[in-house]
Design a protein around this motif. Structure first.
Motif, PDB file in Angstrom:
ATOM      1  N   ARG A  42       0.834  -1.193   0.000  1.00 37.04           N
ATOM      2  CA  ARG A  42       0.000   0.000   0.000  1.00 37.04           C
ATOM      3  C   ARG A  42       0.875   1.251   0.000  1.00 37.04           C
ATOM      4  O   ARG A  42       1.842   1.351   0.754  1.00 37.04           O
ATOM      5  CB  ARG A  42      -0.893   0.030   1.237  1.00 37.04           C
ATOM      6  N   GLY A  43       0.546   2.201  -0.861  1.00 34.50           N
ATOM      7  CA  GLY A  43       1.301   3.442  -0.933  1.00 34.50           C
ATOM      8  C   GLY A  43       2.464   3.425  -1.897  1.00 34.50           C
ATOM      9  O   GLY A  43       3.106   4.459  -2.111  1.00 34.50           O
ATOM     10  N   ASP A  44       2.745   2.277  -2.511  1.00 30.62           N
ATOM     11  CA  ASP A  44       3.865   2.171  -3.451  1.00 30.62           C
ATOM     12  C   ASP A  44       3.548   2.872  -4.773  1.00 30.62           C
ATOM     13  O   ASP A  44       2.396   3.215  -5.072  1.00 30.62           O
ATOM     14  CB  ASP A  44       4.183   0.703  -3.740  1.00 30.62           C
ATOM     15  N   THR A  45       4.605   3.028  -5.579  1.00 33.28           N
ATOM     16  CA  THR A  45       4.476   3.578  -6.928  1.00 33.28           C
ATOM     17  C   THR A  45       4.900   2.518  -7.924  1.00 33.28           C
ATOM     18  O   THR A  45       5.980   1.940  -7.815  1.00 33.28           O
ATOM     19  CB  THR A  45       5.363   4.828  -7.104  1.00 33.28           C
ATOM     20  N   VAL A  46       4.045   2.255  -8.898  1.00 32.03           N
ATOM     21  CA  VAL A  46       4.335   1.256  -9.927  1.00 32.03           C
ATOM     22  C   VAL A  46       4.117   1.878 -11.300  1.00 32.03           C
ATOM     23  O   VAL A  46       3.190   2.657 -11.504  1.00 32.03           O
ATOM     24  CB  VAL A  46       3.451  -0.005  -9.745  1.00 32.03           C
ATOM     25  N   GLU A 107      12.219   9.354 -10.195  1.00 28.02           N
ATOM     26  CA  GLU A 107      12.719   8.335  -9.275  1.00 28.02           C
ATOM     27  C   GLU A 107      11.600   7.875  -8.341  1.00 28.02           C
ATOM     28  O   GLU A 107      10.441   8.208  -8.521  1.00 28.02           O
ATOM     29  CB  GLU A 107      13.899   8.906  -8.482  1.00 28.02           C
ATOM     30  N   ASP A 108      11.976   7.105  -7.324  1.00 27.86           N
ATOM     31  CA  ASP A 108      11.030   6.607  -6.324  1.00 27.86           C
ATOM     32  C   ASP A 108       9.966   5.706  -6.943  1.00 27.86           C
ATOM     33  O   ASP A 108       8.775   5.796  -6.605  1.00 27.86           O
ATOM     34  CB  ASP A 108      10.372   7.771  -5.586  1.00 27.86           C
ATOM     35  N   VAL A 109      10.383   4.835  -7.847  1.00 29.02           N
ATOM     36  CA  VAL A 109       9.496   3.832  -8.421  1.00 29.02           C
ATOM     37  C   VAL A 109       9.804   2.496  -7.752  1.00 29.02           C
ATOM     38  O   VAL A 109      10.949   2.069  -7.695  1.00 29.02           O
ATOM     39  CB  VAL A 109       9.696   3.738  -9.944  1.00 29.02           C
ATOM     40  N   ASP A 110       8.771   1.845  -7.238  1.00 31.52           N
ATOM     41  CA  ASP A 110       8.963   0.592  -6.504  1.00 31.52           C
ATOM     42  C   ASP A 110       8.927  -0.633  -7.406  1.00 31.52           C
ATOM     43  O   ASP A 110       9.538  -1.660  -7.093  1.00 31.52           O
ATOM     44  CB  ASP A 110       7.880   0.460  -5.427  1.00 31.52           C
ATOM     45  N   ALA A 111       8.196  -0.544  -8.515  1.00 28.30           N
ATOM     46  CA  ALA A 111       8.092  -1.703  -9.408  1.00 28.30           C
ATOM     47  C   ALA A 111       7.773  -1.250 -10.821  1.00 28.30           C
ATOM     48  O   ALA A 111       7.151  -0.208 -11.035  1.00 28.30           O
ATOM     49  CB  ALA A 111       7.021  -2.668  -8.907  1.00 28.30           C
ATOM     50  N   VAL A 112       8.205  -2.076 -11.771  1.00 29.00           N
ATOM     51  CA  VAL A 112       7.892  -1.879 -13.186  1.00 29.00           C
ATOM     52  C   VAL A 112       7.260  -3.162 -13.702  1.00 29.00           C
ATOM     53  O   VAL A 112       7.756  -4.265 -13.438  1.00 29.00           O
ATOM     54  CB  VAL A 112       9.151  -1.550 -14.005  1.00 29.00           C
ATOM     55  N   LEU A 113       6.165  -3.018 -14.419  1.00 27.51           N
ATOM     56  CA  LEU A 113       5.504  -4.142 -15.071  1.00 27.51           C
ATOM     57  C   LEU A 113       5.492  -3.897 -16.576  1.00 27.51           C
ATOM     58  O   LEU A 113       5.212  -2.779 -17.031  1.00 27.51           O
ATOM     59  CB  LEU A 113       4.058  -4.269 -14.569  1.00 27.51           C
ATOM     60  N   ALA A 114       5.797  -4.932 -17.345  1.00 28.66           N
ATOM     61  CA  ALA A 114       5.730  -4.843 -18.811  1.00 28.66           C
ATOM     62  C   ALA A 114       5.134  -6.141 -19.331  1.00 28.66           C
ATOM     63  O   ALA A 114       5.756  -7.204 -19.203  1.00 28.66           O
ATOM     64  CB  ALA A 114       7.115  -4.605 -19.404  1.00 28.66           C
ATOM     65  N   THR A 115       3.925  -6.070 -19.883  1.00 31.83           N
ATOM     66  CA  THR A 115       3.276  -7.259 -20.423  1.00 31.83           C
ATOM     67  C   THR A 115       3.126  -7.129 -21.935  1.00 31.83           C
ATOM     68  O   THR A 115       2.625  -6.127 -22.430  1.00 31.83           O
ATOM     69  CB  THR A 115       1.884  -7.477 -19.785  1.00 31.83           C
ATOM     70  N   PHE A 116       3.583  -8.156 -22.637  1.00 37.80           N
ATOM     71  CA  PHE A 116       3.469  -8.225 -24.095  1.00 37.80           C
ATOM     72  C   PHE A 116       4.094  -7.000 -24.769  1.00 37.80           C
ATOM     73  O   PHE A 116       3.546  -6.462 -25.731  1.00 37.80           O
ATOM     74  CB  PHE A 116       1.999  -8.379 -24.512  1.00 37.80           C
ATOM     75  N   VAL A 117       5.261  -6.576 -24.249  1.00 45.28           N
ATOM     76  CA  VAL A 117       5.901  -5.348 -24.731  1.00 45.28           C
ATOM     77  C   VAL A 117       7.279  -5.605 -25.315  1.00 45.28           C
ATOM     78  O   VAL A 117       7.620  -5.075 -26.368  1.00 45.28           O
ATOM     79  CB  VAL A 117       6.006  -4.303 -23.586  1.00 45.28           C
ATOM     80  N   VAL A 118       8.121  -6.401 -24.652  1.00 48.73           N
ATOM     81  CA  VAL A 118       9.535  -6.469 -25.025  1.00 48.73           C
ATOM     82  C   VAL A 118       9.733  -6.998 -26.446  1.00 48.73           C
ATOM     83  O   VAL A 118      10.728  -6.675 -27.094  1.00 48.73           O
ATOM     84  CB  VAL A 118      10.357  -7.310 -24.021  1.00 48.73           C
ATOM     85  N   GLY A 119       8.789  -7.768 -26.956  1.00 45.67           N
ATOM     86  CA  GLY A 119       8.907  -8.262 -28.317  1.00 45.67           C
ATOM     87  C   GLY A 119       8.799  -7.176 -29.366  1.00 45.67           C
ATOM     88  O   GLY A 119       9.168  -7.378 -30.518  1.00 45.67           O
ATOM     89  N   GLY A 139      13.877  -3.170  -5.609  1.00 47.85           N
ATOM     90  CA  GLY A 139      12.656  -2.981  -6.381  1.00 47.85           C
ATOM     91  C   GLY A 139      12.341  -4.223  -7.203  1.00 47.85           C
ATOM     92  O   GLY A 139      13.114  -5.182  -7.241  1.00 47.85           O
ATOM     93  N   HIS A 140      11.197  -4.215  -7.857  1.00 49.42           N
ATOM     94  CA  HIS A 140      10.768  -5.384  -8.623  1.00 49.42           C
ATOM     95  C   HIS A 140      10.466  -5.016 -10.072  1.00 49.42           C
ATOM     96  O   HIS A 140       9.916  -3.946 -10.345  1.00 49.42           O
ATOM     97  CB  HIS A 140       9.527  -6.013  -7.995  1.00 49.42           C
ATOM     98  N   VAL A 141      10.842  -5.918 -10.969  1.00 50.61           N
ATOM     99  CA  VAL A 141      10.492  -5.820 -12.386  1.00 50.61           C
ATOM    100  C   VAL A 141       9.811  -7.123 -12.779  1.00 50.61           C
ATOM    101  O   VAL A 141      10.295  -8.213 -12.445  1.00 50.61           O
ATOM    102  CB  VAL A 141      11.731  -5.580 -13.271  1.00 50.61           C
ATOM    103  N   VAL A 142       8.683  -7.013 -13.479  1.00 45.08           N
ATOM    104  CA  VAL A 142       7.916  -8.192 -13.890  1.00 45.08           C
ATOM    105  C   VAL A 142       7.670  -8.118 -15.392  1.00 45.08           C
ATOM    106  O   VAL A 142       7.216  -7.096 -15.911  1.00 45.08           O
ATOM    107  CB  VAL A 142       6.573  -8.277 -13.136  1.00 45.08           C
ATOM    108  N   LEU A 143       7.976  -9.213 -16.078  1.00 47.30           N
ATOM    109  CA  LEU A 143       7.734  -9.334 -17.515  1.00 47.30           C
ATOM    110  C   LEU A 143       6.749 -10.465 -17.766  1.00 47.30           C
ATOM    111  O   LEU A 143       6.872 -11.541 -17.175  1.00 47.30           O
ATOM    112  CB  LEU A 143       9.039  -9.656 -18.261  1.00 47.30           C
ATOM    113  N   ALA A 144       5.796 -10.234 -18.636  1.00 53.73           N
ATOM    114  CA  ALA A 144       4.900 -11.300 -19.100  1.00 53.73           C
ATOM    115  C   ALA A 144       4.806 -11.189 -20.615  1.00 53.73           C
ATOM    116  O   ALA A 144       4.480 -10.121 -21.137  1.00 53.73           O
ATOM    117  CB  ALA A 144       3.525 -11.178 -18.462  1.00 53.73           C
ATOM    118  N   ASN A 145       5.117 -12.280 -21.301  1.00 46.91           N
ATOM    119  CA  ASN A 145       5.157 -12.240 -22.761  1.00 46.91           C
ATOM    120  C   ASN A 145       4.722 -13.573 -23.359  1.00 46.91           C
ATOM    121  O   ASN A 145       4.877 -14.626 -22.740  1.00 46.91           O
ATOM    122  CB  ASN A 145       6.581 -11.923 -23.241  1.00 46.91           C
ATOM    123  N   ALA A 146       4.192 -13.497 -24.557  1.00 40.80           N
ATOM    124  CA  ALA A 146       3.763 -14.692 -25.272  1.00 40.80           C
ATOM    125  C   ALA A 146       4.872 -15.153 -26.207  1.00 40.80           C
ATOM    126  O   ALA A 146       5.447 -14.365 -26.954  1.00 40.80           O
ATOM    127  CB  ALA A 146       2.494 -14.412 -26.068  1.00 40.80           C
TER     128      ALA A 146
END
Length: 221
Positions: A42-46, A107-119, A139-146
């Motif tokens: 709670r209170g994080d920046t993503v 700055e002050d980013v706690d997480a990055v999410l990228a879905t179906f992007v890196v391709g 911090g956390h980075v999450v990738l989801a890709n097909a």
């Protein structure tokens, strides 16, 4: 594919992509799982890189609560307008136009999410490095890709996957490619997920949707 061509293509099909993104069987649970993998409090920046029509943004908002901040970044105007419409009820969800490889966030980013992007990126490993640097250690980075499935039942699944990739790669009128788009996509995804593993102190790897979707979450070292 130039940025202008991509923006025209994805802008033209924004509402159809939104329908697919929200209604395809198996994808909504995947989006919820990807948001959970960001390990937000709670209170994080993503920040979501390549947020598209905003299908992930409500799930991220659930994780950070009303006191957190959710930022969606995409480079296609009509797509972002759809995302704004669908998240208008949230005063802490913001969508901004920008490039996922050089996002207009501080700055002050706690997480990055990228879905179906890196391709879609020219240098996916470099983009992953930038996202890891943005969140910093802990911090956390999450990738989801097909990508193509490795499961025993893979051949028919991969045939459908190839057809989808070809139809969603501008221009859609081509039936034959010198460099098959689904193979090129596989290579980019492998490279991006491998780089995230290299940069992470803790890693979670999962597969979803008949083994076609790969989800990798990492706590950055």
């Amino acid at each position: 594919m130039t940025d202008e061509t991509a923006q025209e293509f994805y802008g033209r099909w924004a509402r159809l992509y939104d329908l697919i993104a929200r209604r395809t069987p198996g994808i909504p649970p995947l989006r919820r799982r990807a948001a959970a993998a960001c390990r937000l409090e709670r209170g994080d920046t993503v920040v979501e890189m390549g947020c598209g029509t905003g299908a992930n943004l409500p799930y991220l908002r659930e994780q950070v609560g009303p006191d957190g901040t959710v930022v969606g970044v995409d480079f296609t105007g009509p797509v972002l307008e759809r995302a704004r419409e669908l998240t208008a009820e949230y005063d802490n969800v913001h969508v901004v136009r920008g490039d996922a490889t050089s996002p207009p966030v501080g700055e002050d980013v706690d997480a990055v999410l990228a879905t179906f992007v890196v391709g879609m990126l020219e240098d996916p490993a470099s983009a992953v490095d930038d996202w890891c640097d943005l969140v910093g250690s802990g911090g956390h980075v999450v990738l989801a890709n097909a990508a193509r499935s490795d499961a025993w039942y893979a051949p028919p699944v991969n045939a459908v996957f190839r057809a989808i990739v070809v139809l969603s790669t501008p221009p859609t009128t081509k039936l034959r490619y010198e460099n098959e788009p689904h193979l090129r996509l596989d290579r980019k995804i492998d490279t991006a997920h491998a780089r995230l593993r290299e940069r992470s102190a803790a890693i979670a790897d999962e597969t979803h949707v008949f083994g076609v979707v790969r989800l990798t979450g990492g706590r950055i070292a």
